[in-house]
Design an enzyme around this catalytic site. Structure first.
Site, PDB file in Angstrom:
ATOM      1  N   LYS A 253      -6.839  81.766 -17.504  1.00  9.29           N
ATOM      2  CA  LYS A 253      -6.132  80.690 -18.209  1.00  9.29           C
ATOM      3  C   LYS A 253      -6.728  80.561 -19.605  1.00  9.29           C
ATOM      4  CE  LYS A 253      -4.738  77.556 -14.480  1.00  9.29           C
ATOM      5  NZ  LYS A 253      -4.941  76.215 -13.924  1.00  9.29           N
TER       6      LYS A 253
ATOM      7  N   HIS B 145     -16.003  65.893 -18.061  1.00  6.15           N
ATOM      8  CA  HIS B 145     -15.006  66.285 -17.065  1.00  6.15           C
ATOM      9  C   HIS B 145     -15.625  66.397 -15.664  1.00  6.15           C
ATOM     10  CE1 HIS B 145     -11.680  68.456 -15.234  1.00  6.15           C
ATOM     11  NE2 HIS B 145     -12.532  69.391 -14.859  1.00  6.15           N
TER      12      HIS B 145
ATOM     13  N   LYS C  34     -13.829  81.271  -6.619  1.00 10.91           N
ATOM     14  CA  LYS C  34     -12.725  81.104  -7.573  1.00 10.91           C
ATOM     15  C   LYS C  34     -11.930  82.406  -7.714  1.00 10.91           C
ATOM     16  CE  LYS C  34     -10.942  79.472 -11.857  1.00 10.91           C
ATOM     17  NZ  LYS C  34     -11.052  78.848 -13.148  1.00 10.91           N
TER      18      LYS C  34
ATOM     19  N   ARG D  61       0.789  90.053 -30.988  1.00  8.82           N
ATOM     20  CA  ARG D  61       1.340  90.107 -29.613  1.00  8.82           C
ATOM     21  C   ARG D  61       0.299  90.427 -28.543  1.00  8.82           C
ATOM     22  NH1 ARG D  61       5.533  92.625 -32.337  1.00  8.82           N
ATOM     23  NH2 ARG D  61       7.265  91.182 -32.690  1.00  8.82           N
TER      24      ARG D  61
ATOM     25  N   HIS E 210      -9.584  66.632  -8.569  1.00 10.35           N
ATOM     26  CA  HIS E 210      -9.033  66.555  -9.924  1.00 10.35           C
ATOM     27  C   HIS E 210      -7.854  65.596 -10.071  1.00 10.35           C
ATOM     28  CE1 HIS E 210     -11.651  69.926 -10.635  1.00 10.35           C
ATOM     29  NE2 HIS E 210     -11.299  70.011 -11.905  1.00 10.35           N
TER      30      HIS E 210
ATOM     31  N   ASN F 299      -7.887  72.304  -7.424  1.00 13.10           N
ATOM     32  CA  ASN F 299      -7.717  70.962  -7.994  1.00 13.10           C
ATOM     33  C   ASN F 299      -8.342  69.870  -7.132  1.00 13.10           C
ATOM     34  OD1 ASN F 299      -6.319  71.792 -10.267  1.00 13.10           O
ATOM     35  ND2 ASN F 299      -4.363  71.808  -9.169  1.00 13.10           N
TER      36      ASN F 299
ATOM     37  N   GLU G 215      -0.794  80.344 -10.099  1.00 11.57           N
ATOM     38  CA  GLU G 215      -0.865  78.977  -9.571  1.00 11.57           C
ATOM     39  C   GLU G 215       0.473  78.465  -9.063  1.00 11.57           C
ATOM     40  OE1 GLU G 215      -3.309  76.398 -11.940  1.00 11.57           O
ATOM     41  OE2 GLU G 215      -2.828  74.651 -10.708  1.00 11.57           O
TER      42      GLU G 215
ATOM     43  N   GLU H 256     -18.262  71.119 -10.277  1.00  6.46           N
ATOM     44  CA  GLU H 256     -17.249  72.145  -9.971  1.00  6.46           C
ATOM     45  C   GLU H 256     -17.785  73.105  -8.898  1.00  6.46           C
ATOM     46  OE1 GLU H 256     -14.211  72.041 -11.108  1.00  6.46           O
ATOM     47  OE2 GLU H 256     -14.269  71.016 -13.054  1.00  6.46           O
TER      48      GLU H 256
ATOM     49  N   HIS I 210      -8.965  63.591 -12.952  1.00  5.35           N
ATOM     50  CA  HIS I 210      -8.263  63.615 -14.241  1.00  5.35           C
ATOM     51  C   HIS I 210      -7.812  62.220 -14.661  1.00  5.35           C
ATOM     52  CE1 HIS I 210      -7.021  68.108 -14.402  1.00  5.35           C
ATOM     53  NE2 HIS I 210      -8.027  67.862 -15.205  1.00  5.35           N
TER      54      HIS I 210
ATOM     55  N   ARG J 221      -3.601  78.464  -5.364  1.00  8.13           N
ATOM     56  CA  ARG J 221      -4.611  78.224  -6.411  1.00  8.13           C
ATOM     57  C   ARG J 221      -4.836  76.737  -6.647  1.00  8.13           C
ATOM     58  NH1 ARG J 221      -5.164  81.433 -12.253  1.00  8.13           N
ATOM     59  NH2 ARG J 221      -6.805  80.109 -13.096  1.00  8.13           N
TER      60      ARG J 221
HETATM   61  N1  LIG Z   1      -9.689  78.277 -18.427  1.00 12.07           N
HETATM   62  C1  LIG Z   1     -10.054  77.608 -17.366  1.00 12.07           C
HETATM   63  O1  LIG Z   1      -9.702  77.962 -16.229  1.00 12.07           O
HETATM   64  C2  LIG Z   1     -10.926  76.399 -17.526  1.00 12.07           C
HETATM   65  C3  LIG Z   1     -11.574  75.852 -16.418  1.00 12.07           C
HETATM   66  C4  LIG Z   1     -12.429  74.774 -16.621  1.00 12.07           C
HETATM   67  C5  LIG Z   1     -12.603  74.236 -17.879  1.00 12.07           C
HETATM   68  N2  LIG Z   1     -11.937  74.791 -18.947  1.00 12.07           N
HETATM   69  C6  LIG Z   1     -12.113  74.258 -20.300  1.00 12.07           C
HETATM   70  O2  LIG Z   1     -13.475  74.429 -20.670  1.00 12.07           O
HETATM   71  C7  LIG Z   1     -13.838  73.406 -21.598  1.00 12.07           C
HETATM   72  C8  LIG Z   1     -15.147  72.817 -21.186  1.00 12.07           C
HETATM   73  O3  LIG Z   1     -16.125  73.839 -21.132  1.00 12.07           O
HETATM   74  P1  LIG Z   1     -17.643  73.542 -21.503  1.00 12.07           P
HETATM   75  O4  LIG Z   1     -18.137  72.433 -20.678  1.00 12.07           O
HETATM   76  O5  LIG Z   1     -18.357  74.827 -21.473  1.00 12.07           O
HETATM   77  O6  LIG Z   1     -17.518  72.958 -22.987  1.00 12.07           O
HETATM   78  P2  LIG Z   1     -18.026  73.473 -24.398  1.00 12.07           P
HETATM   79  O7  LIG Z   1     -17.506  74.830 -24.678  1.00 12.07           O
HETATM   80  O8  LIG Z   1     -17.706  72.396 -25.355  1.00 12.07           O
HETATM   81  O9  LIG Z   1     -19.606  73.591 -24.191  1.00 12.07           O
HETATM   82  C9  LIG Z   1     -20.359  72.437 -23.932  1.00 12.07           C
HETATM   83  C10 LIG Z   1     -21.458  72.245 -24.990  1.00 12.07           C
HETATM   84  O10 LIG Z   1     -22.491  73.172 -24.714  1.00 12.07           O
HETATM   85  C11 LIG Z   1     -22.795  73.924 -25.891  1.00 12.07           C
HETATM   86  N3  LIG Z   1     -23.292  75.206 -25.429  1.00 12.07           N
HETATM   87  C12 LIG Z   1     -22.594  76.175 -24.777  1.00 12.07           C
HETATM   88  N4  LIG Z   1     -23.434  77.155 -24.403  1.00 12.07           N
HETATM   89  C13 LIG Z   1     -24.675  76.799 -24.821  1.00 12.07           C
HETATM   90  C14 LIG Z   1     -25.955  77.385 -24.683  1.00 12.07           C
HETATM   91  N5  LIG Z   1     -26.137  78.528 -24.025  1.00 12.07           N
HETATM   92  N6  LIG Z   1     -27.001  76.747 -25.248  1.00 12.07           N
HETATM   93  C15 LIG Z   1     -26.831  75.558 -25.885  1.00 12.07           C
HETATM   94  N7  LIG Z   1     -25.654  74.937 -26.016  1.00 12.07           N
HETATM   95  C16 LIG Z   1     -24.582  75.560 -25.478  1.00 12.07           C
HETATM   96  C17 LIG Z   1     -21.514  73.949 -26.670  1.00 12.07           C
HETATM   97  O11 LIG Z   1     -21.750  74.196 -28.031  1.00 12.07           O
HETATM   98  C18 LIG Z   1     -21.006  72.525 -26.408  1.00 12.07           C
HETATM   99  O12 LIG Z   1     -21.640  71.627 -27.273  1.00 12.07           O
HETATM  100  C19 LIG Z   1     -12.689  72.415 -21.621  1.00 12.07           C
HETATM  101  O13 LIG Z   1     -11.952  72.586 -22.804  1.00 12.07           O
HETATM  102  C20 LIG Z   1     -11.859  72.789 -20.402  1.00 12.07           C
HETATM  103  O14 LIG Z   1     -10.488  72.514 -20.566  1.00 12.07           O
HETATM  104  C21 LIG Z   1     -11.117  75.853 -18.772  1.00 12.07           C
HETATM  105 ZN   LIG Z   2     -12.341  70.968 -13.488  1.00 15.86          ZN
END
Ligand SMILES: NC(=O)c1ccc[n+]([C@@H]2O[C@H](COP(=O)([O-])OP(=O)(O)OC[C@H]3O[C@@H](n4cnc5c(N)ncnc54)[C@H](O)[C@@H]3O)[C@@H](O)[C@H]2O)c1
Ligand SMILES: [Zn+2]
Length: 354
Positions: free
Chosen positions: A133, A253, A213, A111, A234, A231, A223, A175, A238, A227
């Site tokens: 999120k 993305h 942010k 939980r 986006h 977007n 949101e 972003e 998207h 918030r």
């Molecule tokens: N929660 C939120 O508000 C929010 C906002 C934006 C995006 N997201 C989510 O985040 C994800 C995308 O994030 P991302 O772009 O970080 O993707 P990711 O976590 O896949 O990282 C991108 C790549 O970089 C590598 N990596 C990360 N840190 C590294 C480092 N220091 N050195 C070498 N390699 C490294 C990872 O292994 C991966 O291959 C999506 O799933 C998206 O939905 C969430």
């Molecule tokens: Zn985004």
């Protein structure tokens, strides 16, 4: 136990200092470090010596392919085997995938247990780790299962970025440009005067993006309305991303959001009287960071079709966050199909402009 966003602004500094200070003030029964293959290799060494010996290290495959319920089950299994109780804490050491999935793993385990975000990609540092999120993908749809859950702390060290591939710096850059366009004209000037590969110290830029942010999320954590300004770019972004992935195009993305922002600058001009001159200058500035992806006019209807699935839409109408000026946004504007397609035409014009 449960943390709140208020007075919990992410901390930026040396991760050894930040994490050991945090751990010294807490008395967790068990630490779990969640990482992926890359952060296991490149980032774990930066904190390993300050972790207790019995720390559980859970490693998942890198990338969005891991962001699913099967991966969660594997992590929960390891946590149960290790007898993690409600006083355990998960440290999410990775990009947005590790952060979103690890936050979700912690939010539902017994939980809800504590978790800390240690974002290692630029995208996770400026975006994913802020706002609470958490979630995973389900049946091919992104972020379908999840919850709002605030980490105990967000601890950021720019040293992690040294091993991050350049394309992922660019991914986050879009972003950051978005943060500037919706909230801060001076930040927009600062960003557009440089390129990610030339930045020696990311600290100040990351702080500025997070501040934007954080403030938006603080005003509307769940949101309901405001918030949604996050977007910007986006709605079209998207739709382009979903369409491109279906075409098996290799697109990130952030790149799709870059395309989306150019299209939505046009919508901002058309629907909210954002100046035509600024529309062109901003669009050209975004373009200089984008790969040259030209959208074939035959694909416009398909992209429009994808936008209909967007979760931002209310009662079948396409909704977008748009801007009235650089640094000023409006969260919910209705966009008709004709304007949506005209925005794609504008994007094509910009991207082909020499
Ligand atoms: N929660 C939120 O508000 C929010 C906002 C934006 C995006 N997201 C989510 O985040 C994800 C995308 O994030 P991302 O772009 O970080 O993707 P990711 O976590 O896949 O990282 C991108 C790549 O970089 C590598 N990596 C990360 N840190 C590294 C480092 N220091 N050195 C070498 N390699 C490294 C990872 O292994 C991966 O291959 C999506 O799933 C998206 O939905 C969430
Ligand atoms: Zn985004």
């Amino acid at each position: 136990m449960s943390a709140t966003l208020e007075n919990n602004f992410p901390q930026i500094g040396n991760i050894q200092n930040l994490l050991s200070t945090f751990l010294a003030k807490t008395s967790y029964s068990q630490l779990v470090v969640l990482c992926d293959e890359n952060t296991h290799q490149y980032c774990l060494p930066l904190i390993k010596n300050i972790l207790p010996e019995n720390t559980l290290i859970a490693k998942i495959p890198a990338g969005e392919v891991s962001k699913n319920i099967e991966t969660c089950q594997l992590v929960w299994e390891q946590m149960l085997q290790k007898n993690c109780d409600r006083n355990a804490c998960v440290l999410n050491l990775g990009g947005g995938v590790v952060g979103d999935l690890g936050g979700f793993v912690a939010a539902v385990y017994k939980r809800g247990i504590d978790f800390v975000q240690i974002p290692t990609s630029l995208l996770a540092q400026v975006d994913a780790s802020v706002g609470g999120k958490t979630g995973i993908d389900f049946q091919g749809a992104k972020n379908i299962l999840g919850s709002f859950a605030q980490p105990q702390k967000v601890l950021i060290d720019v040293a992690f970025l040294q091993t991050l591939p350049l394309r992922h710096l660019y991914n986050a850059w879009f972003e950051m440009l978005k943060h500037a366009l919706i909230a801060d004209a001076a930040y927009w000037q600062e960003l557009t005067n440089q390129r990610p590969e030339d930045i020696a110290d990311w600290t100040s830029l990351i702080e500025q993006s997070i501040a934007i942010k954080y403030e938006v999320v603080r005003l509307d954590p769940l949101e309901k309305s405001w918030r949604k300004i996050l977007n910007f770019g986006h709605t079209v972004g998207h739709a382009v991303e979903s369409w491109a992935l279906q075409q098996q195009m290799d697109i990130l993305h952030g790149e799709a959001v870059g395309i989306g922002m150019i299209a939505e600058l046009y919508l901002s001009h058309k629907l909210l009287h954002f100046s035509e001159e600024k529309m062109w200058t901003c669009a050209k500035q975004i373009k200089k960071y984008l790969p040259k992806i030209i959208l074939q006019p035959q694909s416009f209807t398909e992209i429009l079709h994808w936008s209909m699935y967007d979760k931002k839409n209310a009662q079948g109408e396409i909704m977008a966050a748009l801007i009235t000026d650089i640094g000023k946004a409006q969260p919910q504007c209705v966009v008709c199909a004709v304007d949506f397609e005209a925005a794609l035409v504008f994007y094509n014009k910009v991207i082909q402009y020499e």
